[in-house]
Design a protein around this motif. Sequence first.
Motif, PDB file in Angstrom:
ATOM      1  N   UNK A  75       0.821  -1.210   0.000  1.00 53.72           N
ATOM      2  CA  UNK A  75       0.000   0.000   0.000  1.00 53.72           C
ATOM      3  C   UNK A  75       0.848   1.249   0.000  1.00 53.72           C
ATOM      4  N   UNK A  76       0.329   2.316  -0.634  1.00 52.32           N
ATOM      5  CA  UNK A  76       1.095   3.553  -0.794  1.00 52.32           C
ATOM      6  C   UNK A  76       0.613   4.701   0.085  1.00 52.32           C
ATOM      7  N   UNK A  86      -0.588  -1.888   7.135  1.00 50.42           N
ATOM      8  CA  UNK A  86      -0.995  -2.017   8.534  1.00 50.42           C
ATOM      9  C   UNK A  86       0.068  -2.825   9.287  1.00 50.42           C
ATOM     10  N   UNK A  87       0.532  -2.267  10.395  1.00 52.15           N
ATOM     11  CA  UNK A  87       1.544  -2.934  11.224  1.00 52.15           C
ATOM     12  C   UNK A  87       1.065  -2.974  12.675  1.00 52.15           C
ATOM     13  N   UNK A  88       1.394  -4.039  13.358  1.00 53.87           N
ATOM     14  CA  UNK A  88       1.106  -4.147  14.779  1.00 53.87           C
ATOM     15  C   UNK A  88       2.397  -4.109  15.584  1.00 53.87           C
ATOM     16  N   UNK A  93       8.582   3.940   8.228  1.00 53.81           N
ATOM     17  CA  UNK A  93       8.113   5.233   7.726  1.00 53.81           C
ATOM     18  C   UNK A  93       8.921   6.338   8.395  1.00 53.81           C
ATOM     19  N   UNK A  94      10.080   6.672   7.859  1.00 54.64           N
ATOM     20  CA  UNK A  94      10.992   7.610   8.526  1.00 54.64           C
ATOM     21  C   UNK A  94      10.398   8.995   8.766  1.00 54.64           C
ATOM     22  N   UNK A  95       9.578   9.470   7.837  1.00 57.89           N
ATOM     23  CA  UNK A  95       9.123  10.852   7.902  1.00 57.89           C
ATOM     24  C   UNK A  95       7.634  11.014   8.195  1.00 57.89           C
ATOM     25  N   UNK A  96       6.921   9.894   8.371  1.00 54.56           N
ATOM     26  CA  UNK A  96       5.495   9.994   8.638  1.00 54.56           C
ATOM     27  C   UNK A  96       4.736  10.456   7.406  1.00 54.56           C
TER      28      UNK A  96
END
Length: 282
Positions: free
Chosen positions: A46-47, A77-79, A110-113
């Motif tokens: 997903x992007x 999605x990550x837990x 995701x380094x920069x959000x």
Amino acid sequence: TIASLASLIRSELNFSSEGTSADYTQAIGVLDSKIFQTLVPIRSSGNNTSVFMFHSVGGNVLNYAKLAIGIDSSHPVYGFQSKGVDGLTEMDNSVEEMASTYITEMKLISPNGPFILCGGSMGGLLAIEVALQLERAGDKVEKLIMFDTFGPNVDIKKLKDEGNNLIKNLKTSLYYRSMTIINKLRSSFMKGLGFPVPHNIRYFNIEMNNYKAMWKYKPDKYNGDLILFRAPVDSSGWYSDPVMGWKEIIQGDIKTISLKGAHSNFVEINELPSLLNKEIKD
């Protein structure tokens, strides 16, 4: 069978049985346990903005799999599960420490959000602490979402005792105190002999550790908004507060969405996945 499980894993990794060890290393990539001790990829494709979900007091994130299915597939999605679930890593002892650990691994994904943060029960406390630490670092939190999480204006230490009598509470307290001591001794003994700590002892230790961390946690004021999925408002007791104890902490808007269900199985409510997806997309 073991063979069919191996075949499924191989297909998910896009790794053929004829592949080299180098192919395998490249295929597993970010799943290397030396890099990620707590992050669990639920859906890595997903992007759009990644959705991060934080464990409840049990330390596990398996109950979030159903929620992930309901979220638009454009969102990874990550837990985050507790340290110690794997039986190898040492547990963090406070919500602040846990949040710092999870942010380190979030930044590798995701380094920069920006970041979408979700959590049920204790997971909501982890989500807001992660949001606070990201806010202090100048990072953008796109959404903060909780599933039936009580804020500091509700005494969560007494929540578990609601409706119980004094004698029953005393017996329960003595039982858990004694089991905590016994299991610490059993864990040290097993580790000393070089054996893995049994599954049931490991999860008991994680729950007790997480309860202690949750009870002593006091969040700072958060400048952003909160989306709060909650059980229905009651005329008295713990659910009588429409915002579940978050009024003094959340400086932005608090949007509440009431669903029929109990705290113990709130994340499993059938309507939650589609409603969560709507809030993420809005």
